[in-house]
Design an enzyme around this catalytic site. Structure first.
Site, short mmCIF file in Angstrom:
data_model
loop_
_atom_site.label_atom_id
_atom_site.label_comp_id
_atom_site.label_asym_id
_atom_site.label_seq_id
_atom_site.Cartn_x
_atom_site.Cartn_y
_atom_site.Cartn_z
N ASP A 441 0.83 -1.21 0.00
CA ASP A 441 0.00 0.00 0.00
C ASP A 441 0.87 1.26 0.00
OD1 ASP A 441 -2.36 1.43 0.12
OD2 ASP A 441 -3.17 0.31 1.80
N ASP A 508 -10.81 1.95 -3.35
CA ASP A 508 -11.43 1.67 -2.05
C ASP A 508 -12.95 1.73 -2.16
OD1 ASP A 508 -9.15 1.16 -0.69
OD2 ASP A 508 -9.07 3.05 0.40
C1 DGJ Z 1 -5.99 1.69 1.83
C2 DGJ Z 1 -6.38 0.49 1.03
O1 DGJ Z 1 -6.86 0.87 -0.22
C3 DGJ Z 1 -7.39 -0.33 1.81
O2 DGJ Z 1 -7.82 -1.41 1.04
C4 DGJ Z 1 -6.74 -0.79 3.07
O3 DGJ Z 1 -5.68 -1.65 2.79
C5 DGJ Z 1 -6.26 0.40 3.87
N1 DGJ Z 1 -5.41 1.26 3.08
C6 DGJ Z 1 -5.51 -0.03 5.09
O4 DGJ Z 1 -4.97 1.00 5.77
#
Ligand code: DGJ
Length: 709
Positions: A441, A508
């Site tokens: 991430d 997301d």
């Molecule tokens: C952002 C990601 O897009 C989510 O899926 C998740 O992993 C969160 N970060 C976790 O902090």
């Protein structure tokens, strides 16, 4: 002269070159060329006529933005003044061409520079170009910009690119080409949630199924520039490169700077044809994933609330519905009880996980599932042991601590000691457990991203190189791990990272209705097998909207299918239905992850159509997506492009369908949309099959199979 030459058979993106009086190559034309007509140089080389030198320079009476921008810095005693070398006039030294590669070297002795231009014709037919500038003279040469730019055919007058935000990536926007310079810049150290992703120029009203197009993409995970330019004297050009911050690339004698690869892809059959070029290239990459397993990610199920028994329970249910990979997301490492602390402290948290991750990993693997784990290696929370011991390890201008975003700062990956620390920590976790998958991430933009190694001078370029180095080192140490690129969702989607990862978290946004748009446009660049798409809980955590399971699952079906739902809250009936969808995905993923994406035009704005046609054209799976209430009862014709025109196809419903009529529209015929009649590929492309109006928020799937199968 064409590149690639006729010996590279078949249609591909080609450029038509001639030489200027001084021998320097000029590109007259860029586009899709079948390779069956060798008549070249049809345009005369005239002032204000078509064409753009392989490097556009001010010194040749070009008053547009020079493709190389830079100058010398004061060198002291020898009298070289700041600003010298700003206007180059390169002379070609060599030009070599093979079936798939063109290289040109050039030099400007007065400026003390040499240039290497490389073009390659890649799998799938796209053309990519990269320039390297070298400083051959004493003193420093500051590069402020270097871009690969090609001329556009003058009928390419409309532009499409993308914008967006968190939970709404890749929103298309269109406009006409007009005189002036139009730039799309990524300045956040990652392509970003609002990334242009690509710029497409095409003939008027181009659509997924129609139009001649040229698409451009910069294969780079840092800052980048895409440019379209036209003025009264100069035909339109398109190109791009890395966006360099002031002082970021300063070449001493003997040093070089190479741009990222800039990809150009032409198509004459609309945006679907263009997507097919990108997808074919991705499917040729060593890192390409092949067929993707069914993933369950626990983020929306538990967030930071990690509890071994609960996670084991979710894993049991995941196994029951046919999941193949279980992913533990953010929250497993030291001090990470919420998003304010812990980033950088890559040890398993002793309080939450007193026996470490092993009990969970063993349980998951005992169920026959792969185990995946979340990291965000480039980041640090000020509230972390790492920051307390190394506050100097962050990227900053040296004057102040940059403003926080999501309570975090960015580590300076240009520093070997920072990369070594991160490699050691991530490697230790990956070596201690049988991890099959890493979700990598990157949850903030880079801000005032300078390095202490050069007194706070900008370092986004080195940071991007550092990211590639760290990821490549971990990939080499763990060759069987699959990697996912995530950056607050789809903030790091580019062909640079795609050389290294097997999956992308597209957004997301887990609401399926909103996802229909995001996935539709993410596949304009990415092959569907890269696009992580998860079935979320009935009521979306992101929009609060409640959607039926069949709609959520049919939306995820066309990507890299997964689940992001707390299965402990699902009833038996829901679990059985979800298991049917998992089975359906496993049955169709061979087709979905190797075929051609098609997005037939819909005459009803409330209906969206998309599907995948098998590479051998023997079958297709097509989705009729009723997004909203139609304004009429007429229904739509679903024209399926790309089938074999002379083959006949049998059309059947796939998955759950609701045959009842909606208001005054017709019911669905139980034996398929053509009532069991077989139809030729030709007829399906021109007349299509008929779909009556459906209820909003429903997907109706149609499977087409040719008789010869
Ligand atoms: C952002 C990601 O897009 C989510 O899926 C998740 O992993 C969160 N970060 C976790 O902090």
């Amino acid at each position: 002269m064409l590149f690639p030459p006729m010996t590279r058979t078949g249609p591909c993106t080609r450029i038509e070159l001639a030489t200027r009086d001084d021998g320097f190559p000029v590109v007259f034309w860029t586009g899709l060329h079948g390779g069956d007509d060798a008549s070249g140089n049809v345009f005369p080389l005239l002032p204000n006529g078509p064409g753009m030198p392989l490097l556009g320079e001010h010194a040749h009476r070009l008053y547009t933005r020079p493709h190389l921008r830079g100058h010398r810095l004061v060198a002291g005693a020898d009298g070289v003044a700041t600003g010298q070398g700003w206007s180059t006039r390169f002379v070609q030294d060599s030009l070599d061409m093979s079936d798939t590669r063109l290289t040109m070297t050039a030099s400007d002795a007065d400026a003390g520079l040499t240039l290497l231009a490389e073009f390659e014709s890649v799998a799938g037919g796209a053309l990519r170009g990269r320039y390297t500038v070298s400083n051959t003279a004493p003193g420093s040469y500051l590069v402020t910009g270097l871009e690969v730019v090609l001329p556009l055919a003058d009928n390419h007058v409309e532009a499409l690119d993308f914008t967006g935000r968190h939970e709404r990536e890749r929103t298309p926007q269109r406009h006409s080409v007009t005189d002036g310079l139009w730039l799309r810049e990524s300045r956040g150290g990652r392509p970003g949630l609002g990334a242009a992703t690509m710029v497409v120029l095409g003939t008027p009203h181009f659509s997924p199924t129609q139009g001649e197009l040229l698409g451009v993409h910069v294969a780079w995970s840092g800052d980048s520039t895409l440019r379209v330019e036209r003025d009264a004297a100069t035909a339109a050009t398109i190109g791009g490169g890395e966006l360099l911050q002031p002082g970021e690339v300063c070449l001493e004698q003997g040093e070089s700077y190479a741009t990222p690869w800039v990809f150009f892809a032409a198509a004459d059959d609309g945006l679907d044809g263009l997507a097919a070029v990108w997808h074919a290239y991705q499917r040729s990459l060593d890192a390409h994933p092949g067929t993707q397993p069914v993933v369950l990610n626990v983020w929306e199920a538990v967030y930071f609330d990690h509890d071994l028994d609960r996670l084991r329970g979710i894993a049991d249910r995941a196994a029951r519905v046919g999941v193949e990979r279980f992913v533990l997301d953010d929250g497993w490492f030291r001090h990470r009880r919420d998003d304010t602390a812990g980033l950088g402290d890559w040890w398993v948290d002793e309080e939450v996980w007193p026996d470490g991750l092993t009990p969970l990993v063993d349980h998951v693997r005992g169920l026959g599932l792969e185990f995946g784990l979340w990291f965000e290696p480039e980041m640090v929370n000020p509230d972390s042991d790492l920051y307390r011991s190394h506050p100097d390890w962050i990227l900053s201008s040296g004057r102040r601590v940059p403003l926080l975003q999501r309570h975090q700062l960015v580590l300076d990956l240009s520093r070997p000691e920072v990369r070594e620390y991160l490699f050691e920590r991530v490697n230790a976790i990956l070596s201690a457990h049988p991890v099959d998958y890493v979700k990598w991430d990157h949850n903030r933009d880079l801000l005032e991203a300078g390095t202490a190694r050069r007194a706070g001078a900008p370092a986004v370029h080195e940071q991007t190189v550092g990211f590639y180095c760290l990821l490549d080192a971990l990939r080499a140490a763990h060759p069987n791990i699959a990697w996912e690129s995530c950056a607050s969702g789809g903030g790091r989607v580019d062909l640079g990272v795609l050389e290294r990862v097997q999956r992308v978290w597209a957004s997301d946004m887990t609401d399926a209705l909103a996802r229909q748009q995001i996935q539709r446009w993410t596949t304009q660049l990415l092959a569907p097998e890269y696009v992580g798409a998860h079935v979320s809980s009935p009521t979306s955590h992101t929009t609060g909207r409640t959607l039926p399971l069949d709609f959520r699952a049919a939306t995820a079906l066309f990507g890299s299918f997964g689940i992001e739902w707390d299965l402990m809250t699902a009833g038996d009936e829901e679990l059985d239905r979800l298991a049917d969808w998992v089975a359906r995905y496993r049955r169709f993923r061979g087709l979905l992850h190797s075929g051609r994406v098609v997005r037939p035009d819909s005459s009803d704005p409330a209906v969206q159509l998309h599907g995948v046609v098998a590479a051998d054209r023997g079958e297709a799976l097509v989705a009729h997506v009723q997004l909203d209430e139609s304004a009429h009862n007429r229904g739509v014709a679903v024209r399926v492009p790309g089938l074999d025109p002379v083959a006949t196809y049998r059309l059947t419903w796939e998955g759950p369908m609701e045959p009842s009529p909606v208001s005054a529209s017709s019911p669905l015929a139980l034996d398929g949309p053509t009532e069991g009649r077989e139809v030729t590929g030709q007829s399906l492309a021109t007349q299509g099959f008929w779909m009556p109006r459906r209820r909003p928020e429903t997907v109706t799937l149609v499977h087409l199979e040719s008789r010869r199968r």
